[in-house]
Design an enzyme around this catalytic site. Structure first.
Site, PDB file in Angstrom:
ATOM      1  N   ASP A 155       1.025  -1.453   0.469  1.00  0.00           N
ATOM      2  CA  ASP A 155      -0.046  -0.007   0.103  1.00  0.00           C
ATOM      3  C   ASP A 155       0.911   0.891   0.045  1.00  0.00           C
ATOM      4  O   ASP A 155       0.144   1.994  -0.646  1.00  0.00           O
ATOM      5  CB  ASP A 155      -0.910   0.165   1.426  1.00  0.00           C
ATOM      6  CG  ASP A 155      -2.434  -0.746   1.196  1.00  0.00           C
ATOM      7  OD1 ASP A 155      -2.955  -1.742   0.159  1.00  0.00           O
ATOM      8  OD2 ASP A 155      -3.017  -0.730   1.800  1.00  0.00           O
TER       9      ASP A 155
ATOM     10  N   CYS B 207     -16.053  -8.257 -16.460  1.00  0.00           N
ATOM     11  CA  CYS B 207     -16.758  -7.536 -16.060  1.00  0.00           C
ATOM     12  C   CYS B 207     -17.775  -7.887 -16.779  1.00  0.00           C
ATOM     13  O   CYS B 207     -19.149  -7.410 -16.391  1.00  0.00           O
ATOM     14  CB  CYS B 207     -16.340  -6.201 -15.899  1.00  0.00           C
ATOM     15  SG  CYS B 207     -15.802  -6.702 -14.655  1.00  0.00           S
TER      16      CYS B 207
ATOM     17  N   CYS C 191     -21.903  -6.613 -17.369  1.00  0.00           N
ATOM     18  CA  CYS C 191     -22.743  -6.269 -15.364  1.00  0.00           C
ATOM     19  C   CYS C 191     -22.196  -5.202 -14.928  1.00  0.00           C
ATOM     20  O   CYS C 191     -21.070  -4.444 -15.558  1.00  0.00           O
ATOM     21  CB  CYS C 191     -22.277  -7.738 -14.330  1.00  0.00           C
ATOM     22  SG  CYS C 191     -21.945  -7.605 -13.210  1.00  0.00           S
TER      23      CYS C 191
ATOM     24  N   CYS D  32     -23.799   0.521  -5.745  1.00  0.00           N
ATOM     25  CA  CYS D  32     -23.850   1.276  -4.584  1.00  0.00           C
ATOM     26  C   CYS D  32     -24.163   2.691  -3.977  1.00  0.00           C
ATOM     27  O   CYS D  32     -25.092   3.107  -4.634  1.00  0.00           O
ATOM     28  CB  CYS D  32     -22.213   2.570  -5.212  1.00  0.00           C
ATOM     29  SG  CYS D  32     -21.483   3.362  -4.206  1.00  0.00           S
TER      30      CYS D  32
ATOM     31  N   CYS E  62     -17.391   7.844  -1.684  1.00  0.00           N
ATOM     32  CA  CYS E  62     -17.097   6.495  -1.352  1.00  0.00           C
ATOM     33  C   CYS E  62     -17.325   6.355   0.378  1.00  0.00           C
ATOM     34  O   CYS E  62     -16.475   7.288   1.270  1.00  0.00           O
ATOM     35  CB  CYS E  62     -15.666   6.468  -2.155  1.00  0.00           C
ATOM     36  SG  CYS E  62     -15.601   4.165  -1.002  1.00  0.00           S
TER      37      CYS E  62
ATOM     38  N   CYS F 150     -16.678  -0.510   3.538  1.00  0.00           N
ATOM     39  CA  CYS F 150     -17.609  -0.435   2.909  1.00  0.00           C
ATOM     40  C   CYS F 150     -17.469  -1.702   1.580  1.00  0.00           C
ATOM     41  O   CYS F 150     -16.492  -1.169   0.556  1.00  0.00           O
ATOM     42  CB  CYS F 150     -18.143   0.617   2.008  1.00  0.00           C
ATOM     43  SG  CYS F 150     -19.787   0.350   0.933  1.00  0.00           S
TER      44      CYS F 150
ATOM     45  N   CYS G 118     -19.545  -2.611  -2.707  1.00  0.00           N
ATOM     46  CA  CYS G 118     -19.687  -3.802  -4.529  1.00  0.00           C
ATOM     47  C   CYS G 118     -18.344  -4.829  -4.859  1.00  0.00           C
ATOM     48  O   CYS G 118     -18.606  -4.979  -5.801  1.00  0.00           O
ATOM     49  CB  CYS G 118     -18.829  -1.821  -5.201  1.00  0.00           C
ATOM     50  SG  CYS G 118     -17.364  -2.097  -3.889  1.00  0.00           S
TER      51      CYS G 118
ATOM     52  N   CYS H 296     -20.956  -8.693  -6.430  1.00  0.00           N
ATOM     53  CA  CYS H 296     -20.057  -9.046  -6.891  1.00  0.00           C
ATOM     54  C   CYS H 296     -20.106  -9.977  -7.771  1.00  0.00           C
ATOM     55  O   CYS H 296     -19.394 -11.578  -6.798  1.00  0.00           O
ATOM     56  CB  CYS H 296     -18.693  -8.579  -7.582  1.00  0.00           C
ATOM     57  SG  CYS H 296     -17.613  -9.101  -8.702  1.00  0.00           S
TER      58      CYS H 296
HETATM   59  S1  SF4 Z   1     -20.114  -6.490 -10.187  1.00  0.00           S
HETATM   60 FE1  SF4 Z   1     -18.023  -7.657 -10.506  1.00  0.00          FE
HETATM   61  S2  SF4 Z   1     -17.893  -7.776 -12.132  1.00  0.00           S
HETATM   62 FE2  SF4 Z   1     -19.922  -7.012 -12.120  1.00  0.00          FE
HETATM   63  S3  SF4 Z   1     -19.536  -4.918 -13.279  1.00  0.00           S
HETATM   64 FE3  SF4 Z   1     -18.531  -4.934 -10.931  1.00  0.00          FE
HETATM   65  S4  SF4 Z   1     -16.707  -6.092 -11.038  1.00  0.00           S
HETATM   66 FE4  SF4 Z   1     -17.402  -6.418 -12.918  1.00  0.00          FE
HETATM   67  S1  SF4 Z   2     -16.814   0.972  -1.497  1.00  0.00           S
HETATM   68 FE1  SF4 Z   2     -18.014   0.481  -3.333  1.00  0.00          FE
HETATM   69  S2  SF4 Z   2     -20.141   0.231  -2.961  1.00  0.00           S
HETATM   70 FE2  SF4 Z   2     -19.127   1.582  -1.228  1.00  0.00          FE
HETATM   71  S3  SF4 Z   2     -19.583   3.573  -1.388  1.00  0.00           S
HETATM   72 FE3  SF4 Z   2     -17.686   2.771  -2.258  1.00  0.00          FE
HETATM   73  S4  SF4 Z   2     -17.689   2.686  -4.306  1.00  0.00           S
HETATM   74 FE4  SF4 Z   2     -20.049   2.865  -3.217  1.00  0.00          FE
END
Ligand code: SF4
Ligand code: SF4
Length: 365
Positions: free
Chosen positions: A152, A206, A209, A216, A232, A259, A262, A266
């Site tokens: 990081d 991806c 999708c 989010c 975010c 968080c 997202c 997936c």
């Molecule tokens: S949910 Fe996963 S597979 Fe779908 S667009 Fe987002 S990162 Fe890609």
């Molecule tokens: S971690 Fe992902 S779902 Fe959560 S606020 Fe950030 S971009 Fe949105």
């Protein structure tokens, strides 16, 4: 040892050290790094000064490894799975419960857990280079094998190098995704002066999708592959110091540290394997933590509970502030007496957010 042998040896050394994935990327000014410059220029990195760090010539340190570390020739990228048993952030939790991001549940700070393993791979590389005649790169500029390990903290956008090392593709949620392991991955990199055989970049899977973008809650994924950190929840609850902008507080929901939404939605994470490594198993109290416990936490308890934990990054003030916001978002009137007390807290940030939370609860229908 020939270059190909060293590369094979290194990948095996990474597996032996406990990493699930390892690959090698060349040092190059990839197109994604030009996008990183645009991302910074758009102000999407918020107040994260380390992202915006520049060298003496004014160039963004993370935008070009070639400029930041001129002797660098290859980057070894290693990944380790930290996925643990459910629950997930998208599941039901009892009343008065918050959410701590899965990556911070662990008994050991992941920086240390990953760095410990990287050092083993680095030692293996030095041993392999000594036993070969390849320790001087073909440019002849460097007299010795040089290496730097980062988790990081380096002048490098790790996920870009992870893509070119074949570890995974960068998803529309901006996380690294591996076809077999999903996205619960910690990355560690070794920058080296050695020219190694590079891996094939991971193809983007991806497809059509858009689940992460739709899920989010704060519309932080402003476009596919593009995150506005200012929106975010992860940034707001961990990196943001002081006040959380009022118009963002409701969207934070019950999140008190990070968080995972997202990633939780997936499809590539549906069958993600879980790890048995003890250091990544959850500390007591961190899975769906009690909001009142966090909001009233003392400095002594914070030090004790989060010794060697990634949660320390939010600092006590940030964690208490976040718990108070989550209380407001719960609309649970049982929190009102506690929030009244906290509105007179000696920490002005906590006090101001408690006043906001009281208003949120009392004006809610
Ligand atoms: S949910 Fe996963 S597979 Fe779908 S667009 Fe987002 S990162 Fe890609
Ligand atoms: S971690 Fe992902 S779902 Fe959560 S606020 Fe950030 S971009 Fe949105």
């Amino acid at each position: 040892m020939e270059t190909a042998q060293i590369t094979t040896f290194l990948k095996q050394a990474a597996l032996d050290a406990g990493f699930e994935l390892a690959g090698v990327a060349p040092v190059h000014d990839f197109a994604e790094l030009a996008q990183f410059k645009d991302w910074i220029a758009a102000g999407y990195s918020g107040e994260m000064k380390y992202m915006q760090a520049r060298d003496d010539s004014g160039r963004l340190k993370r935008a070009s490894l070639r400029s930041a570390i001129p002797w660098a020739r290859s980057v070894i990228v290693c990944a380790i799975n930290y996925n643990t048993e459910p629950p997930y952030s998208t599941g039901e939790a009892g009343p008065g419960r918050g959410w701590v991001s899965r990556y911070a549940w662990g008994r050991e700070d992941y920086h240390e857990a990953v760095m410990r393993r990287l050092r083993l791979v680095e030692a293996g590389l030095h041993a392999a280079a000594i036993s070969s005649d390849r320790q001087v790169p073909s440019t002849g500029e460097n007299k010795e094998l040089r290496t730097l390990c980062y988790v990081d903290t380096g002048p490098i956008v790790e996920r870009v190098y992870a893509k070119y090392a074949g570890v995974g593709w960068i998803g529309k949620n901006t996380c690294i995704l591996n076809q077999k392991l999903g996205s619960w991955l910690f990355l560690g990199v070794i920058v080296t002066s050695l020219e190694l055989d590079v891996s094939l970049p991971a193809p983007d899977r991806c497809g059509s999708c858009t689940r992460c973008i739709e899920a989010c809650p704060t519309d932080a994924l402003v476009a596919p592959y593009q995150l506005d950190a200012n929106k975010c929840i992860s940034y707001l609850t961990i990196e943001k110091r002081g006040s959380i902008p009022q118009d963002m507080r409701e969207g934070v929901g019950r999140h008190v540290f990070g968080c995972d939404i997202c990633q939780d939605v997936c499809p590539w994470n549906r069958k993600a394997p879980v790890t048995a490594l003890p250091e990544f198993q959850a500390r007591e109290g961190l899975v769906n933590p009690a909001l009142d416990w966090l909001a009233e936490m003392t400095p002594e308890e914070f030090r004790e509970k989060f010794r060697g934990s990634a949660v320390r990054r939010a600092k006590l003030s940030g964690l208490r502030r976040n718990a108070v916001v989550a209380m407001g978002n719960s609309r649970d009137r049982r929190f009102l007496p506690l929030l009244q007390r906290l509105s007179a807290d000696s920490d002005p940030v906590v006090a101001e957010h408690a006043e906001w939370a009281i208003k949120s609860i009392t004006t809610s229908p």
